[in-house]
Design a protein around this motif. Structure first.
Motif, PDB file in Angstrom:
ATOM      1  N   PRO A   4      -2.145 -17.595  27.525  1.00 43.53           N
ATOM      2  CA  PRO A   4      -1.628 -18.687  28.338  1.00 43.53           C
ATOM      3  C   PRO A   4      -2.166 -20.059  27.940  1.00 43.53           C
ATOM      4  N   ASN A   5      -3.309 -20.139  27.264  1.00 49.59           N
ATOM      5  CA  ASN A   5      -3.885 -21.431  26.918  1.00 49.59           C
ATOM      6  C   ASN A   5      -3.533 -21.889  25.510  1.00 49.59           C
ATOM      7  N   VAL A   6      -2.624 -21.205  24.856  1.00 54.45           N
ATOM      8  CA  VAL A   6      -2.247 -21.525  23.490  1.00 54.45           C
ATOM      9  C   VAL A   6      -1.077 -22.500  23.511  1.00 54.45           C
ATOM     10  N   THR A   7      -1.160 -23.529  22.691  1.00 54.68           N
ATOM     11  CA  THR A   7      -0.072 -24.491  22.626  1.00 54.68           C
ATOM     12  C   THR A   7       0.630 -24.381  21.280  1.00 54.68           C
ATOM     13  N   ALA A   8       1.895 -24.716  21.290  1.00 57.57           N
ATOM     14  CA  ALA A   8       2.700 -24.659  20.079  1.00 57.57           C
ATOM     15  C   ALA A   8       2.633 -25.985  19.345  1.00 57.57           C
ATOM     16  N   LYS A   9       2.661 -25.882  18.037  1.00 59.56           N
ATOM     17  CA  LYS A   9       2.644 -27.053  17.168  1.00 59.56           C
ATOM     18  C   LYS A   9       3.734 -26.866  16.120  1.00 59.56           C
ATOM     19  N   VAL A  10       4.506 -27.923  15.866  1.00 57.94           N
ATOM     20  CA  VAL A  10       5.525 -27.883  14.822  1.00 57.94           C
ATOM     21  C   VAL A  10       5.035 -28.739  13.669  1.00 57.94           C
ATOM     22  N   ARG A  11       5.152 -28.192  12.459  1.00 53.38           N
ATOM     23  CA  ARG A  11       4.738 -28.918  11.261  1.00 53.38           C
ATOM     24  C   ARG A  11       5.732 -28.672  10.138  1.00 53.38           C
ATOM     25  N   ALA A  12       5.682 -29.537   9.143  1.00 49.83           N
ATOM     26  CA  ALA A  12       6.519 -29.355   7.959  1.00 49.83           C
ATOM     27  C   ALA A  12       5.992 -28.171   7.150  1.00 49.83           C
ATOM     28  N   ALA A  13       6.904 -27.397   6.600  1.00 51.14           N
ATOM     29  CA  ALA A  13       6.521 -26.263   5.765  1.00 51.14           C
ATOM     30  C   ALA A  13       6.000 -26.763   4.423  1.00 51.14           C
ATOM     31  N   ARG A  14       5.130 -25.936   3.841  1.00 50.63           N
ATOM     32  CA  ARG A  14       4.564 -26.220   2.524  1.00 50.63           C
ATOM     33  C   ARG A  14       4.961 -25.090   1.572  1.00 50.63           C
ATOM     34  N   ALA A  15       4.808 -25.315   0.286  1.00 52.04           N
ATOM     35  CA  ALA A  15       5.116 -24.281  -0.703  1.00 52.04           C
ATOM     36  C   ALA A  15       4.324 -23.008  -0.420  1.00 52.04           C
ATOM     37  N   SER A  16       3.109 -23.150   0.082  1.00 50.81           N
ATOM     38  CA  SER A  16       2.264 -21.990   0.370  1.00 50.81           C
ATOM     39  C   SER A  16       2.781 -21.163   1.557  1.00 50.81           C
ATOM     40  N   ASP A  17       3.798 -21.644   2.259  1.00 52.54           N
ATOM     41  CA  ASP A  17       4.383 -20.926   3.396  1.00 52.54           C
ATOM     42  C   ASP A  17       5.503 -19.975   2.991  1.00 52.54           C
ATOM     43  N   LEU A  18       5.793 -19.859   1.699  1.00 54.14           N
ATOM     44  CA  LEU A  18       6.950 -19.074   1.264  1.00 54.14           C
ATOM     45  C   LEU A  18       6.917 -17.639   1.795  1.00 54.14           C
ATOM     46  N   ALA A  19       5.818 -16.937   1.643  1.00 49.51           N
ATOM     47  CA  ALA A  19       5.749 -15.544   2.093  1.00 49.51           C
ATOM     48  C   ALA A  19       5.962 -15.447   3.607  1.00 49.51           C
ATOM     49  N   THR A  20       5.428 -16.398   4.344  1.00 48.46           N
ATOM     50  CA  THR A  20       5.605 -16.428   5.797  1.00 48.46           C
ATOM     51  C   THR A  20       7.071 -16.631   6.155  1.00 48.46           C
ATOM     52  N   LEU A  21       7.732 -17.555   5.479  1.00 47.41           N
ATOM     53  CA  LEU A  21       9.150 -17.811   5.740  1.00 47.41           C
ATOM     54  C   LEU A  21       9.994 -16.573   5.441  1.00 47.41           C
ATOM     55  N   VAL A  22       9.691 -15.912   4.332  1.00 51.74           N
ATOM     56  CA  VAL A  22      10.426 -14.691   3.979  1.00 51.74           C
ATOM     57  C   VAL A  22      10.217 -13.624   5.059  1.00 51.74           C
ATOM     58  N   ALA A  23       8.989 -13.455   5.525  1.00 46.28           N
ATOM     59  CA  ALA A  23       8.704 -12.451   6.556  1.00 46.28           C
ATOM     60  C   ALA A  23       9.444 -12.762   7.854  1.00 46.28           C
ATOM     61  N   ILE A  24       9.454 -14.023   8.271  1.00 42.52           N
ATOM     62  CA  ILE A  24      10.180 -14.403   9.496  1.00 42.52           C
ATOM     63  C   ILE A  24      11.667 -14.141   9.321  1.00 42.52           C
ATOM     64  N   GLU A  25      12.207 -14.509   8.177  1.00 43.11           N
ATOM     65  CA  GLU A  25      13.628 -14.308   7.890  1.00 43.11           C
ATOM     66  C   GLU A  25      13.984 -12.821   7.956  1.00 43.11           C
ATOM     67  N   GLN A  26      13.201 -11.986   7.303  1.00 41.51           N
ATOM     68  CA  GLN A  26      13.488 -10.551   7.271  1.00 41.51           C
ATOM     69  C   GLN A  26      13.345  -9.913   8.652  1.00 41.51           C
ATOM     70  N   HIS A  27      12.389 -10.375   9.414  1.00 42.39           N
ATOM     71  CA  HIS A  27      12.179  -9.834  10.763  1.00 42.39           C
ATOM     72  C   HIS A  27      13.297 -10.262  11.724  1.00 42.39           C
ATOM     73  N   SER A  28      13.844 -11.444  11.504  1.00 44.47           N
ATOM     74  CA  SER A  28      14.755 -12.046  12.482  1.00 44.47           C
ATOM     75  C   SER A  28      16.225 -11.722  12.270  1.00 44.47           C
ATOM     76  N   PHE A  29      16.628 -11.459  11.040  1.00 43.58           N
ATOM     77  CA  PHE A  29      18.063 -11.303  10.746  1.00 43.58           C
ATOM     78  C   PHE A  29      18.324  -9.982  10.038  1.00 43.58           C
ATOM     79  N   SER A  30      19.332  -9.255  10.519  1.00 42.19           N
ATOM     80  CA  SER A  30      19.708  -8.000   9.869  1.00 42.19           C
ATOM     81  C   SER A  30      20.761  -8.232   8.789  1.00 42.19           C
ATOM     82  N   SER A  31      21.467  -9.349   8.855  1.00 41.78           N
ATOM     83  CA  SER A  31      22.441  -9.701   7.812  1.00 41.78           C
ATOM     84  C   SER A  31      22.377 -11.212   7.605  1.00 41.78           C
TER      85      SER A  31
END
Length: 157
Positions: A4-31
């Motif tokens: 409950p005490n955690v706050t969200a932060k939005v930031r610009a993606a970096r090249a080092s975020d590629l694996a994270t982006l791929v994981a979110i994409e694969q988890h979120s979309f079936s097609s």
């Protein structure tokens, strides 16, 4: 799941975020998933913004916006929040970051396509002021219909 005490932060993606982006994409979309190669290319294109929303320094979702040169419209190409973080307002935070980023780039409208069988997304966009522009029959790879929605952007978001 975040506490409950955690706050969200939005930031610009970096090249080092590629694996994270791929994981979110694969988890979120079936097609209609973006490939690792596509995401890598989007990370380096000056006409793209990729935003990551974090909860307690962990990536919980992302959004990708395309900015066409010599156009006043930006396109929200993809938005995804991991299932453990849904219902916390993170998609709304990402959407506001996309709108603010588009305004900074001189765009006066943000448009997107959404599946007609995604009531949570449709509700999010409706609450945020997006209006239906076009019906898109069998728009998605699995044959699902889509809708094109747009919102005029002003300095007061």
């Amino acid at each position: 799941m975040a506490g409950p005490n955690v706050t969200a932060k939005v930031r610009a993606a970096r090249a080092s975020d590629l694996a994270t982006l791929v994981a979110i994409e694969q988890h979120s979309f079936s097609s209609d998933q973006l490939s690792r190669r596509s995401l890598r290319r989007f990370l380096t294109r000056p006409t793209c913004d990729i935003w990551i929303v974090e909860m307690d320094q962990l990536a919980a979702g992302y959004a990708l916006v395309l900015h066409r040169t010599n156009s006043t419209m930006a396109r929200l190409y993809s938005i995804a929040v991991l299932s453990d973080y849904r219902g916390m307002g993170l998609a709304g935070k990402l959407l506001r970051a996309c709108e603010a980023g588009a305004l900074r780039r001189g765009k006066n409208r943000l448009c997107l396509e959404v599946r007609t069988d995604n009531p949570r997304a449709l509700e999010l966009y409706d609450r945020a002021g997006y209006e239906p522009m076009d019906d898109l029959p069998t728009y998605y790879a699995d044959g699902c219909d889509g809708l094109r929605l747009c919102k005029p952007l002003t300095q007061r978001l």
